[in-house]
Design an enzyme around this catalytic site. Sequence first.
Site, PDB file in Angstrom:
ATOM      1  N   GLY A   1      -6.242  -4.005 -16.424  1.00  0.00           N
ATOM      2  CA  GLY A   1      -5.373  -3.890 -17.592  1.00  0.00           C
ATOM      3  C   GLY A   1      -4.298  -2.877 -17.247  1.00  0.00           C
ATOM      4  N   PRO A   2      -3.835  -2.110 -18.224  1.00  0.00           N
ATOM      5  CA  PRO A   2      -2.742  -1.174 -17.954  1.00  0.00           C
ATOM      6  C   PRO A   2      -3.169   0.086 -17.205  1.00  0.00           C
ATOM      7  CG  PRO A   2      -3.319  -1.168 -20.286  1.00  0.00           C
ATOM      8  CD  PRO A   2      -4.222  -2.159 -19.636  1.00  0.00           C
TER       9      PRO A   2
ATOM     10  N   PHE B   1       8.476  -8.954 -13.777  1.00  0.00           N
ATOM     11  CA  PHE B   1       9.350  -8.326 -14.754  1.00  0.00           C
ATOM     12  C   PHE B   1       9.176  -9.013 -16.095  1.00  0.00           C
ATOM     13  CE2 PHE B   1      11.996 -10.701 -11.613  1.00  0.00           C
ATOM     14  CZ  PHE B   1      12.183 -11.862 -12.329  1.00  0.00           C
TER      15      PHE B   1
ATOM     16  N   LYS C   1      -0.621 -15.399 -10.712  1.00  0.00           N
ATOM     17  CA  LYS C   1      -1.906 -14.696 -10.697  1.00  0.00           C
ATOM     18  C   LYS C   1      -3.060 -15.669 -10.977  1.00  0.00           C
ATOM     19  CE  LYS C   1      -0.737 -10.213 -10.178  1.00  0.00           C
ATOM     20  NZ  LYS C   1      -1.220  -9.359  -9.084  1.00  0.00           N
TER      21      LYS C   1
ATOM     22  N   ARG D   1       8.741  -0.294 -15.360  1.00  0.00           N
ATOM     23  CA  ARG D   1       9.607  -1.456 -15.491  1.00  0.00           C
ATOM     24  C   ARG D   1       9.048  -2.455 -16.505  1.00  0.00           C
ATOM     25  NH1 ARG D   1      12.188  -1.821  -9.856  1.00  0.00           N
ATOM     26  NH2 ARG D   1      10.264  -0.814  -9.269  1.00  0.00           N
TER      27      ARG D   1
ATOM     28  N   TYR E   1      -4.348 -11.648 -17.776  1.00  0.00           N
ATOM     29  CA  TYR E   1      -3.650 -12.820 -18.319  1.00  0.00           C
ATOM     30  C   TYR E   1      -3.626 -13.976 -17.315  1.00  0.00           C
ATOM     31  CZ  TYR E   1       0.582 -10.627 -16.219  1.00  0.00           C
ATOM     32  OH  TYR E   1       1.495 -10.050 -15.382  1.00  0.00           O
TER      33      TYR E   1
ATOM     34  N   GLY F   1       0.792  -1.239   0.000  1.00  0.00           N
ATOM     35  CA  GLY F   1       0.000   0.000   0.000  1.00  0.00           C
ATOM     36  C   GLY F   1       0.818   1.280   0.000  1.00  0.00           C
ATOM     37  N   GLY F   2       2.136   1.142  -0.037  1.00  0.00           N
ATOM     38  CA  GLY F   2       2.977   2.342   0.043  1.00  0.00           C
ATOM     39  C   GLY F   2       3.120   3.083  -1.276  1.00  0.00           C
TER      40      GLY F   2
ATOM     41  N   ARG G   1       7.709  -3.989   1.784  1.00  0.00           N
ATOM     42  CA  ARG G   1       8.991  -4.525   2.257  1.00  0.00           C
ATOM     43  C   ARG G   1       9.860  -3.440   2.868  1.00  0.00           C
ATOM     44  NH1 ARG G   1      11.500  -7.651  -2.659  1.00  0.00           N
ATOM     45  NH2 ARG G   1      10.335  -6.047  -3.761  1.00  0.00           N
TER      46      ARG G   1
HETATM   47  N1  COA Z   1      14.902 -10.224 -15.739  1.00  0.00           N
HETATM   48  C1  COA Z   1      15.336 -11.459 -15.433  1.00  0.00           C
HETATM   49  N2  COA Z   1      15.659 -11.868 -14.165  1.00  0.00           N
HETATM   50  C2  COA Z   1      15.495 -10.955 -13.187  1.00  0.00           C
HETATM   51  C3  COA Z   1      15.028  -9.642 -13.441  1.00  0.00           C
HETATM   52  C4  COA Z   1      14.721  -9.292 -14.778  1.00  0.00           C
HETATM   53  N3  COA Z   1      14.260  -8.088 -15.119  1.00  0.00           N
HETATM   54  N4  COA Z   1      14.968  -8.985 -12.265  1.00  0.00           N
HETATM   55  C5  COA Z   1      15.387  -9.849 -11.313  1.00  0.00           C
HETATM   56  N5  COA Z   1      15.699 -11.031 -11.867  1.00  0.00           N
HETATM   57  C6  COA Z   1      16.208 -12.210 -11.197  1.00  0.00           C
HETATM   58  C7  COA Z   1      17.539 -11.943 -10.519  1.00  0.00           C
HETATM   59  O1  COA Z   1      18.610 -12.149 -11.393  1.00  0.00           O
HETATM   60  C8  COA Z   1      17.503 -12.953  -9.397  1.00  0.00           C
HETATM   61  O2  COA Z   1      17.839 -14.216  -9.861  1.00  0.00           O
HETATM   62  P1  COA Z   1      19.266 -14.901  -9.461  1.00  0.00           P
HETATM   63  O3  COA Z   1      19.323 -14.869  -7.963  1.00  0.00           O
HETATM   64  O4  COA Z   1      19.194 -16.271 -10.022  1.00  0.00           O
HETATM   65  O5  COA Z   1      20.294 -14.016 -10.115  1.00  0.00           O
HETATM   66  C9  COA Z   1      16.051 -13.049  -9.030  1.00  0.00           C
HETATM   67  O6  COA Z   1      15.311 -12.538 -10.145  1.00  0.00           O
HETATM   68  C10 COA Z   1      15.711 -12.209  -7.836  1.00  0.00           C
HETATM   69  O7  COA Z   1      16.146 -10.891  -8.086  1.00  0.00           O
HETATM   70  P2  COA Z   1      16.253  -9.849  -6.909  1.00  0.00           P
HETATM   71  O8  COA Z   1      16.551  -8.515  -7.485  1.00  0.00           O
HETATM   72  O9  COA Z   1      17.167 -10.385  -5.860  1.00  0.00           O
HETATM   73  O10 COA Z   1      14.779  -9.937  -6.332  1.00  0.00           O
HETATM   74  P3  COA Z   1      14.049  -8.968  -5.406  1.00  0.00           P
HETATM   75  O11 COA Z   1      13.307  -9.807  -4.430  1.00  0.00           O
HETATM   76  O12 COA Z   1      14.932  -7.919  -4.867  1.00  0.00           O
HETATM   77  O13 COA Z   1      13.025  -8.244  -6.427  1.00  0.00           O
HETATM   78  C11 COA Z   1      11.094  -7.990  -7.742  1.00  0.00           C
HETATM   79  C12 COA Z   1      12.226  -8.918  -7.345  1.00  0.00           C
HETATM   80  C13 COA Z   1      10.304  -8.604  -8.864  1.00  0.00           C
HETATM   81  C14 COA Z   1      10.157  -7.817  -6.590  1.00  0.00           C
HETATM   82  C15 COA Z   1      11.667  -6.623  -8.185  1.00  0.00           C
HETATM   83  O14 COA Z   1      11.937  -6.652  -9.533  1.00  0.00           O
HETATM   84  C16 COA Z   1      10.812  -5.472  -7.855  1.00  0.00           C
HETATM   85  O15 COA Z   1      10.945  -4.906  -6.786  1.00  0.00           O
HETATM   86  N6  COA Z   1       9.933  -5.039  -8.765  1.00  0.00           N
HETATM   87  C17 COA Z   1       9.090  -3.874  -8.522  1.00  0.00           C
HETATM   88  C18 COA Z   1       7.793  -4.216  -8.011  1.00  0.00           C
HETATM   89  C19 COA Z   1       6.998  -4.801  -9.089  1.00  0.00           C
HETATM   90  O16 COA Z   1       7.482  -5.367 -10.024  1.00  0.00           O
HETATM   91  N7  COA Z   1       5.727  -4.713  -8.973  1.00  0.00           N
HETATM   92  C20 COA Z   1       4.949  -5.260 -10.034  1.00  0.00           C
HETATM   93  C21 COA Z   1       3.556  -5.218  -9.792  1.00  0.00           C
HETATM   94  S1  COA Z   1       2.788  -6.048 -11.138  1.00  0.00           S
END
Ligand code: COA
Length: 299
Positions: free
Chosen positions: A200-201, A108, A173, A210, A158, A26-27, A50
């Site tokens: 959706g978006p 991602f 999901k 990202r 999706y 929620g942040g 987190r």
């Molecule tokens: N493409 C491929 N692999 C990826 C990646 C990318 N864009 N981003 C991270 N990874 C991999 C890392 O290499 C790692 O794998 P490894 O340990 O085998 O090298 C693993 O994923 C974990 O990465 P890490 O950065 O340590 O994870 P994290 O827990 O810090 O963060 C997310 C993972 C997804 C939460 C982070 O990308 C994030 O904070 N995203 C923003 C929030 C978000 O995406 N919200 C979406 C709402 S839909």
Amino acid sequence: MSTAARTDSMLKEGTFEGKTVLITGGGTGLGRSMGRYLLELGGNLVICGRRGEVVEKTAAELEQETGGHVLAQACDVRDPQQVEALIESAYERFGRVDGLVNNAAGNFICPTERLSYNAFNVVVDIVLKGTYNCTLAMGKRWIADQTPGAMLSITTTYAWTGSGYVVPSAVAKAGVLILTRSLAVEWGKYGIRLNSIAPGPFPTEGAWSRLMPPQLADQFAPEKRIPLKRFGEHQELSILAGDLLADYAAYVTGEVVTIDGGEWLRGAGEFSDLEVVTPEQWDQLQAVMKPKKSDKPQA
Ligand code: COA
């Protein structure tokens, strides 16, 4: 429809008066927008993320903007003990929790064969495990206390079609959607409702940029392939979330409501790409293809 209709409130003032809603993640982004809306409608809010400093800053800002009460606590939804501690804090502060929004997510874009095992785990752990940790902790509490409650999980369109390039998210999901439907049946007898929203978006500063970096956004112009020709606005999603959490939706459970401007149906329609055909081209095509009355056999 006017823009005002997309930014106003739909629910009655005070809809959430005396109630408390917990929103994971929620942040920032959509979680923050939903939280703000519930505060405006008189609710107390609990947010977690987190990073403690992010949720604390948001809590202070939201309290100032709305005059409501917000509890912020660092919590990694992957850890059941942290989730239970969060719920305990919410009860200590507000005496009750009436709603849970499973919003925290991670995602991602990446070709699946490039993903490490850990990359897959990270997304599934946040999205699916995080959701069932919170759902289970909250449900156990409500059942033990014999209090009703409403849960809402943010899923995605999706979840039922699948999608390339976001496979861990799609898998997780889909699980969230099935969790929602399964427990809506199992926990109905306790007065617990579970619903989902499939957005959706909806651009956000963090996740969206990202998932759709400018280089790709220029190439794909995603808003052009959405039938309503625009992205969603946060308030539109907040209104839907508020509606599903409120007692107005007391008879709605196990439902997933899509809010995507028609995006996923357009992708599914075999002939949807005919949209690029111009009126002049239609004139030419119809001149050739449409049978003339004089060509038809007379009765
Ligand atoms: N493409 C491929 N692999 C990826 C990646 C990318 N864009 N981003 C991270 N990874 C991999 C890392 O290499 C790692 O794998 P490894 O340990 O085998 O090298 C693993 O994923 C974990 O990465 P890490 O950065 O340590 O994870 P994290 O827990 O810090 O963060 C997310 C993972 C997804 C939460 C982070 O990308 C994030 O904070 N995203 C923003 C929030 C978000 O995406 N919200 C979406 C709402 S839909």
